[in-house]
Design a protein around this motif. Structure first.
Motif, PDB file in Angstrom:
ATOM      1  N   SER A 213       0.591   6.049   5.188  1.00 59.41           N
ATOM      2  CA  SER A 213      -0.807   5.981   4.765  1.00 59.41           C
ATOM      3  C   SER A 213      -0.956   6.302   3.288  1.00 59.41           C
ATOM      4  O   SER A 213      -1.789   5.719   2.608  1.00 59.41           O
ATOM      5  N   VAL A 214      -0.141   7.210   2.766  1.00 61.70           N
ATOM      6  CA  VAL A 214      -0.185   7.522   1.336  1.00 61.70           C
ATOM      7  C   VAL A 214       0.267   6.313   0.530  1.00 61.70           C
ATOM      8  O   VAL A 214      -0.355   5.950  -0.471  1.00 61.70           O
ATOM      9  N   LEU A 215       1.336   5.645   0.969  1.00 62.80           N
ATOM     10  CA  LEU A 215       1.822   4.451   0.274  1.00 62.80           C
ATOM     11  C   LEU A 215       0.775   3.341   0.313  1.00 62.80           C
ATOM     12  O   LEU A 215       0.519   2.688  -0.697  1.00 62.80           O
ATOM     13  N   GLU A 216       0.145   3.130   1.468  1.00 60.56           N
ATOM     14  CA  GLU A 216      -0.890   2.106   1.579  1.00 60.56           C
ATOM     15  C   GLU A 216      -2.072   2.432   0.682  1.00 60.56           C
ATOM     16  O   GLU A 216      -2.624   1.551   0.020  1.00 60.56           O
ATOM     17  N   LYS A 217      -2.477   3.700   0.617  1.00 55.43           N
ATOM     18  CA  LYS A 217      -3.584   4.118  -0.239  1.00 55.43           C
ATOM     19  C   LYS A 217      -3.260   3.825  -1.704  1.00 55.43           C
ATOM     20  O   LYS A 217      -4.089   3.291  -2.438  1.00 55.43           O
ATOM     21  N   ASN A 218      -2.042   4.154  -2.119  1.00 50.09           N
ATOM     22  CA  ASN A 218      -1.648   3.917  -3.508  1.00 50.09           C
ATOM     23  C   ASN A 218      -1.625   2.430  -3.836  1.00 50.09           C
ATOM     24  O   ASN A 218      -2.058   2.024  -4.916  1.00 50.09           O
ATOM     25  N   LEU A 219      -1.146   1.603  -2.911  1.00 50.67           N
ATOM     26  CA  LEU A 219      -1.138   0.154  -3.144  1.00 50.67           C
ATOM     27  C   LEU A 219      -2.556  -0.398  -3.224  1.00 50.67           C
ATOM     28  O   LEU A 219      -2.850  -1.261  -4.051  1.00 50.67           O
TER      29      LEU A 219
ATOM     30  N   PRO B  96       0.996 -15.729 -12.075  1.00 47.52           N
ATOM     31  CA  PRO B  96       0.559 -14.886 -10.944  1.00 47.52           C
ATOM     32  C   PRO B  96       1.484 -14.986  -9.737  1.00 47.52           C
ATOM     33  O   PRO B  96       1.758 -13.982  -9.087  1.00 47.52           O
ATOM     34  N   ASN B  97       1.977 -16.192  -9.416  1.00 45.60           N
ATOM     35  CA  ASN B  97       2.869 -16.342  -8.271  1.00 45.60           C
ATOM     36  C   ASN B  97       4.179 -15.613  -8.494  1.00 45.60           C
ATOM     37  O   ASN B  97       4.693 -14.951  -7.600  1.00 45.60           O
ATOM     38  N   SER B  98       4.722 -15.738  -9.680  1.00 48.13           N
ATOM     39  CA  SER B  98       5.986 -15.070  -9.995  1.00 48.13           C
ATOM     40  C   SER B  98       5.819 -13.561  -9.966  1.00 48.13           C
ATOM     41  O   SER B  98       6.661 -12.837  -9.432  1.00 48.13           O
ATOM     42  N   LYS B  99       4.731 -13.072 -10.517  1.00 51.86           N
ATOM     43  CA  LYS B  99       4.460 -11.636 -10.538  1.00 51.86           C
ATOM     44  C   LYS B  99       4.247 -11.113  -9.119  1.00 51.86           C
ATOM     45  O   LYS B  99       4.766 -10.059  -8.758  1.00 51.86           O
ATOM     46  N   GLN B 100       3.509 -11.858  -8.325  1.00 50.60           N
ATOM     47  CA  GLN B 100       3.251 -11.437  -6.948  1.00 50.60           C
ATOM     48  C   GLN B 100       4.546 -11.387  -6.154  1.00 50.60           C
ATOM     49  O   GLN B 100       4.793 -10.425  -5.421  1.00 50.60           O
ATOM     50  N   LYS B 101       5.401 -12.395  -6.303  1.00 53.26           N
ATOM     51  CA  LYS B 101       6.680 -12.404  -5.588  1.00 53.26           C
ATOM     52  C   LYS B 101       7.543 -11.226  -6.034  1.00 53.26           C
ATOM     53  O   LYS B 101       8.195 -10.582  -5.206  1.00 53.26           O
ATOM     54  N   ARG B 102       7.551 -10.953  -7.332  1.00 52.27           N
ATOM     55  CA  ARG B 102       8.345  -9.841  -7.857  1.00 52.27           C
ATOM     56  C   ARG B 102       7.860  -8.511  -7.289  1.00 52.27           C
ATOM     57  O   ARG B 102       8.651  -7.671  -6.873  1.00 52.27           O
ATOM     58  N   LEU B 103       6.539  -8.318  -7.234  1.00 51.52           N
ATOM     59  CA  LEU B 103       5.995  -7.073  -6.694  1.00 51.52           C
ATOM     60  C   LEU B 103       6.218  -6.957  -5.188  1.00 51.52           C
ATOM     61  O   LEU B 103       6.474  -5.863  -4.683  1.00 51.52           O
ATOM     62  N   GLU B 104       6.123  -8.063  -4.475  1.00 58.03           N
ATOM     63  CA  GLU B 104       6.395  -8.032  -3.043  1.00 58.03           C
ATOM     64  C   GLU B 104       7.852  -7.651  -2.784  1.00 58.03           C
ATOM     65  O   GLU B 104       8.141  -6.844  -1.902  1.00 58.03           O
ATOM     66  N   GLU B 105       8.765  -8.229  -3.557  1.00 56.80           N
ATOM     67  CA  GLU B 105      10.185  -7.902  -3.403  1.00 56.80           C
ATOM     68  C   GLU B 105      10.440  -6.443  -3.775  1.00 56.80           C
ATOM     69  O   GLU B 105      11.199  -5.742  -3.112  1.00 56.80           O
ATOM     70  N   PHE B 106       9.777  -5.979  -4.842  1.00 56.53           N
ATOM     71  CA  PHE B 106       9.916  -4.588  -5.273  1.00 56.53           C
ATOM     72  C   PHE B 106       9.433  -3.646  -4.164  1.00 56.53           C
ATOM     73  O   PHE B 106      10.116  -2.684  -3.816  1.00 56.53           O
ATOM     74  N   ALA B 107       8.268  -3.939  -3.582  1.00 58.30           N
ATOM     75  CA  ALA B 107       7.716  -3.107  -2.506  1.00 58.30           C
ATOM     76  C   ALA B 107       8.628  -3.113  -1.289  1.00 58.30           C
ATOM     77  O   ALA B 107       8.851  -2.070  -0.663  1.00 58.30           O
ATOM     78  N   LYS B 108       9.181  -4.274  -0.971  1.00 56.87           N
ATOM     79  CA  LYS B 108      10.099  -4.379   0.169  1.00 56.87           C
ATOM     80  C   LYS B 108      11.343  -3.523  -0.063  1.00 56.87           C
ATOM     81  O   LYS B 108      11.777  -2.794   0.830  1.00 56.87           O
ATOM     82  N   GLN B 109      11.901  -3.575  -1.275  1.00 55.30           N
ATOM     83  CA  GLN B 109      13.088  -2.788  -1.587  1.00 55.30           C
ATOM     84  C   GLN B 109      12.791  -1.293  -1.569  1.00 55.30           C
ATOM     85  O   GLN B 109      13.606  -0.499  -1.098  1.00 55.30           O
ATOM     86  N   VAL B 110      11.625  -0.907  -2.072  1.00 61.79           N
ATOM     87  CA  VAL B 110      11.236   0.509  -2.034  1.00 61.79           C
ATOM     88  C   VAL B 110      11.123   0.979  -0.589  1.00 61.79           C
ATOM     89  O   VAL B 110      11.621   2.052  -0.230  1.00 61.79           O
ATOM     90  N   ALA B 111      10.493   0.177   0.247  1.00 62.92           N
ATOM     91  CA  ALA B 111      10.346   0.540   1.663  1.00 62.92           C
ATOM     92  C   ALA B 111      11.713   0.667   2.336  1.00 62.92           C
ATOM     93  O   ALA B 111      11.947   1.616   3.091  1.00 62.92           O
ATOM     94  N   GLU B 112      12.615  -0.271   2.057  1.00 65.25           N
ATOM     95  CA  GLU B 112      13.961  -0.205   2.637  1.00 65.25           C
ATOM     96  C   GLU B 112      14.695   1.047   2.172  1.00 65.25           C
ATOM     97  O   GLU B 112      15.362   1.722   2.963  1.00 65.25           O
ATOM     98  N   ASP B 113      14.572   1.353   0.878  1.00 57.90           N
ATOM     99  CA  ASP B 113      15.227   2.544   0.338  1.00 57.90           C
ATOM    100  C   ASP B 113      14.665   3.816   0.952  1.00 57.90           C
ATOM    101  O   ASP B 113      15.407   4.749   1.264  1.00 57.90           O
ATOM    102  N   LEU B 114      13.343   3.869   1.128  1.00 58.23           N
ATOM    103  CA  LEU B 114      12.726   5.047   1.731  1.00 58.23           C
ATOM    104  C   LEU B 114      13.179   5.225   3.185  1.00 58.23           C
ATOM    105  O   LEU B 114      13.373   6.350   3.638  1.00 58.23           O
ATOM    106  N   LEU B 115      13.353   4.115   3.875  1.00 64.13           N
ATOM    107  CA  LEU B 115      13.841   4.201   5.255  1.00 64.13           C
ATOM    108  C   LEU B 115      15.273   4.721   5.303  1.00 64.13           C
ATOM    109  O   LEU B 115      15.634   5.470   6.207  1.00 64.13           O
ATOM    110  N   LYS B 116      16.082   4.347   4.315  1.00 65.21           N
ATOM    111  CA  LYS B 116      17.476   4.808   4.277  1.00 65.21           C
ATOM    112  C   LYS B 116      17.570   6.317   4.078  1.00 65.21           C
ATOM    113  O   LYS B 116      18.494   6.948   4.555  1.00 65.21           O
TER     114      LYS B 116
END
Length: 162
Positions: free
Chosen positions: A6-12, A51-71
């Motif tokens: 919920s904290v991560l969602e709030k920040n996003l 905008p598409n390139s930036k959005q894809k980059r941020l989505e990939e960044f968020a996905k990697q952060v989430a994966e790292d946090l799970l690890k």
């Protein structure tokens, strides 16, 4: 884990709300460019590709952060994640990730988020220092520091990437 989510969602969500002002500026620039001769291509670049390139980059960044946090979920300091400084580090790292495209810098910002969640031996000022430091360094600086820290690993990674 639910509190961290919920904290991560709030920040996003806060980050998305702040970007609406930037969208108004981009729309104004696009309107000016569309009315001037010979700038249709630039207007198209601003409208479609960036905008598409930036959005894809941020989505990939968020996905990697989430994966790292799970690890490292067992090492996460819940008190550290639920304070205002982590929210600042998290939001600033995402903002800086949106401004950079270089993988090396994105990895640095990702590492700062993860370390801020698990490091108990660093105070908030040190975390902010590393965030600003990573933002101000060039990719070459970061690569030199990476090489100096662990030359063997750097060469091994280099060989594996070939």
């Amino acid at each position: 884990m639910e509190k961290e989510k919920s904290v991560l969602e709030k920040n996003l969500n806060e980050l998305n709300q702040r970007s609406s002002f930037g969208e108004h500026i981009v729309n104004i620039i696009k309107a000016i460019l569309a009315s001037a001769p010979f700038t249709g291509g630039l207007s198209s670049l601003i409208t479609d590709y960036i905008p598409n390139s930036k959005q894809k980059r941020l989505e990939e960044f968020a996905k990697q952060v989430a994966e790292d946090l799970l690890k490292v979920k067992d090492k996460i300091d819940n008190e550290a994640i639920l304070n205002e400084n982590f929210a600042f580090i998290f939001e600033s790292s995402f903002r800086k990730a949106s401004e950079n495209y270089q993988k090396v810098k994105l990895d640095a910002f990702r590492g700062i988020i993860i370390n801020s969640a698990i490091k108990k031996d660093m105070n908030d000022e040190e975390k902010e220092y590393f965030l600003n430091f990573a933002n101000n360094l060039t990719v070459m600086h970061i690569l030199i520091l990476k090489f100096m820290a662990t030359p063997e690993k750097y060469y091994l990674d280099l060989l594996l990437s070939l």
